[in-house]
Design a protein around this motif. Structure first.
Motif, short mmCIF file in Angstrom:
data_model
loop_
_atom_site.label_atom_id
_atom_site.label_comp_id
_atom_site.label_asym_id
_atom_site.label_seq_id
_atom_site.Cartn_x
_atom_site.Cartn_y
_atom_site.Cartn_z
N CYS A 91 -56.43 0.28 33.33
CA CYS A 91 -56.83 0.35 32.17
C CYS A 91 -57.82 -0.95 31.88
O CYS A 91 -58.25 -1.07 31.90
CB CYS A 91 -55.68 0.39 30.94
SG CYS A 91 -54.21 -0.75 31.49
N GLY A 92 -57.21 -1.83 32.73
CA GLY A 92 -58.05 -2.70 33.28
C GLY A 92 -57.42 -4.51 32.21
O GLY A 92 -57.80 -5.54 32.36
N ARG A 93 -56.17 -4.33 32.26
CA ARG A 93 -55.45 -4.98 31.22
C ARG A 93 -55.37 -6.02 32.25
O ARG A 93 -54.23 -5.37 33.14
CB ARG A 93 -55.00 -4.61 29.78
CG ARG A 93 -55.25 -3.72 28.55
CD ARG A 93 -55.30 -4.05 27.67
NE ARG A 93 -56.63 -3.64 26.85
CZ ARG A 93 -55.36 -3.36 25.81
NH1 ARG A 93 -54.34 -3.50 25.12
NH2 ARG A 93 -56.23 -2.24 24.63
N CYS B 236 -50.40 1.26 29.28
CA CYS B 236 -50.85 2.74 29.59
C CYS B 236 -49.50 3.26 30.39
O CYS B 236 -49.72 4.58 30.96
CB CYS B 236 -52.13 2.76 30.82
SG CYS B 236 -51.58 1.53 31.74
N GLY B 237 -48.59 2.40 30.56
CA GLY B 237 -47.97 3.09 31.44
C GLY B 237 -47.84 3.29 32.69
O GLY B 237 -47.29 3.65 33.79
N TYR B 238 -49.02 2.68 33.76
CA TYR B 238 -49.74 2.24 35.18
C TYR B 238 -47.90 1.60 35.81
O TYR B 238 -47.71 0.44 35.69
CB TYR B 238 -50.43 1.56 35.22
CG TYR B 238 -50.70 2.10 37.29
CD1 TYR B 238 -51.48 2.85 37.67
CD2 TYR B 238 -50.57 0.85 37.59
CE1 TYR B 238 -51.15 2.58 39.40
CE2 TYR B 238 -50.74 0.19 39.36
CZ TYR B 238 -51.03 1.93 39.79
OH TYR B 238 -51.71 2.13 41.05
N ASP B 239 -47.50 2.44 36.56
CA ASP B 239 -46.05 2.15 37.90
C ASP B 239 -46.69 1.78 38.69
O ASP B 239 -47.21 2.18 40.27
CB ASP B 239 -45.45 3.56 37.58
CG ASP B 239 -43.99 2.76 38.68
OD1 ASP B 239 -44.02 1.26 38.70
OD2 ASP B 239 -43.34 3.33 38.49
N PHE B 240 -46.54 -0.49 38.93
CA PHE B 240 -47.00 -0.44 40.08
C PHE B 240 -46.26 -0.84 40.97
O PHE B 240 -46.32 -0.67 42.34
CB PHE B 240 -46.79 -2.09 39.92
CG PHE B 240 -48.63 -2.69 38.89
CD1 PHE B 240 -49.24 -3.04 39.04
CD2 PHE B 240 -47.97 -2.91 37.85
CE1 PHE B 240 -49.92 -3.38 38.36
CE2 PHE B 240 -49.23 -3.45 36.67
CZ PHE B 240 -50.68 -2.72 37.22
N THR C 20 -51.10 -13.91 36.78
CA THR C 20 -51.36 -12.16 36.46
C THR C 20 -51.62 -11.53 37.27
O THR C 20 -53.14 -12.49 38.41
CB THR C 20 -51.94 -12.26 34.68
OG1 THR C 20 -53.19 -13.22 36.18
CG2 THR C 20 -51.58 -13.04 34.55
N ARG C 21 -52.03 -10.23 37.00
CA ARG C 21 -53.14 -9.47 37.65
C ARG C 21 -53.53 -8.01 36.90
O ARG C 21 -53.26 -8.29 35.27
CB ARG C 21 -52.45 -8.96 38.81
CG ARG C 21 -50.61 -7.72 37.71
CD ARG C 21 -50.04 -7.43 39.16
NE ARG C 21 -48.64 -6.50 39.00
CZ ARG C 21 -48.26 -6.33 39.34
NH1 ARG C 21 -48.06 -6.47 40.91
NH2 ARG C 21 -46.82 -5.75 39.07
N ASP C 22 -54.95 -7.55 36.95
CA ASP C 22 -55.13 -6.55 36.30
C ASP C 22 -54.53 -4.99 36.60
O ASP C 22 -54.20 -5.21 38.08
CB ASP C 22 -56.62 -7.19 36.61
CG ASP C 22 -57.40 -7.63 36.37
OD1 ASP C 22 -56.90 -8.93 35.01
OD2 ASP C 22 -58.25 -7.96 36.69
N CYS C 23 -54.52 -4.42 35.73
CA CYS C 23 -54.30 -3.23 35.74
C CYS C 23 -55.44 -2.42 36.44
O CYS C 23 -56.35 -1.94 35.59
CB CYS C 23 -53.52 -2.13 34.43
SG CYS C 23 -52.51 -0.69 34.46
N PRO C 24 -55.05 -1.44 37.72
CA PRO C 24 -55.72 -0.87 38.02
C PRO C 24 -56.80 0.69 37.22
O PRO C 24 -57.53 1.15 37.21
CB PRO C 24 -55.84 -0.26 39.46
CG PRO C 24 -53.76 -0.24 39.44
CD PRO C 24 -53.96 -1.84 37.95
#
Length: 72
Positions: free
Chosen positions: A38-40, A52-56, A32-36
């Motif tokens: 929201c931190g989830r 949060c919908g962050y697009d990696f 896994t990795r952490d979302c920059p």
């Protein structure tokens, strides 16, 4: 003759330890990795954070593009 045996033994132990540590690293590697944003925690390979919908993918493409310098 004795020095060659000693050096061979040290090198052999070094290689064995390196192989063991490499296998342990592969086994314990995070999946896994952490979302920059929201931190989830997000699974590797997932292109968007469900929270949060962050697009990696977009972030990776932006990081690969060279910075644009202003033309005078």
């Amino acid at each position: 003759m004795g020095t060659a045996i000693g050096v061979g033994l040290v090198v052999g132990l070094w290689v064995a330890a390196d192989v063991i540590l490499g296998v342990l690293w592969l086994i314990t590697r995070r999946k896994t990795r952490d979302c920059p944003a929201c931190g989830r925690t997000v699974k590797r390979g997932q292109l968007q954070c469900k929270s949060c919908g962050y697009d990696f993918g977009q972030a990776a493409r932006a990081a690969q593009q060279p910075p644009v310098s202003p033309v005078a």
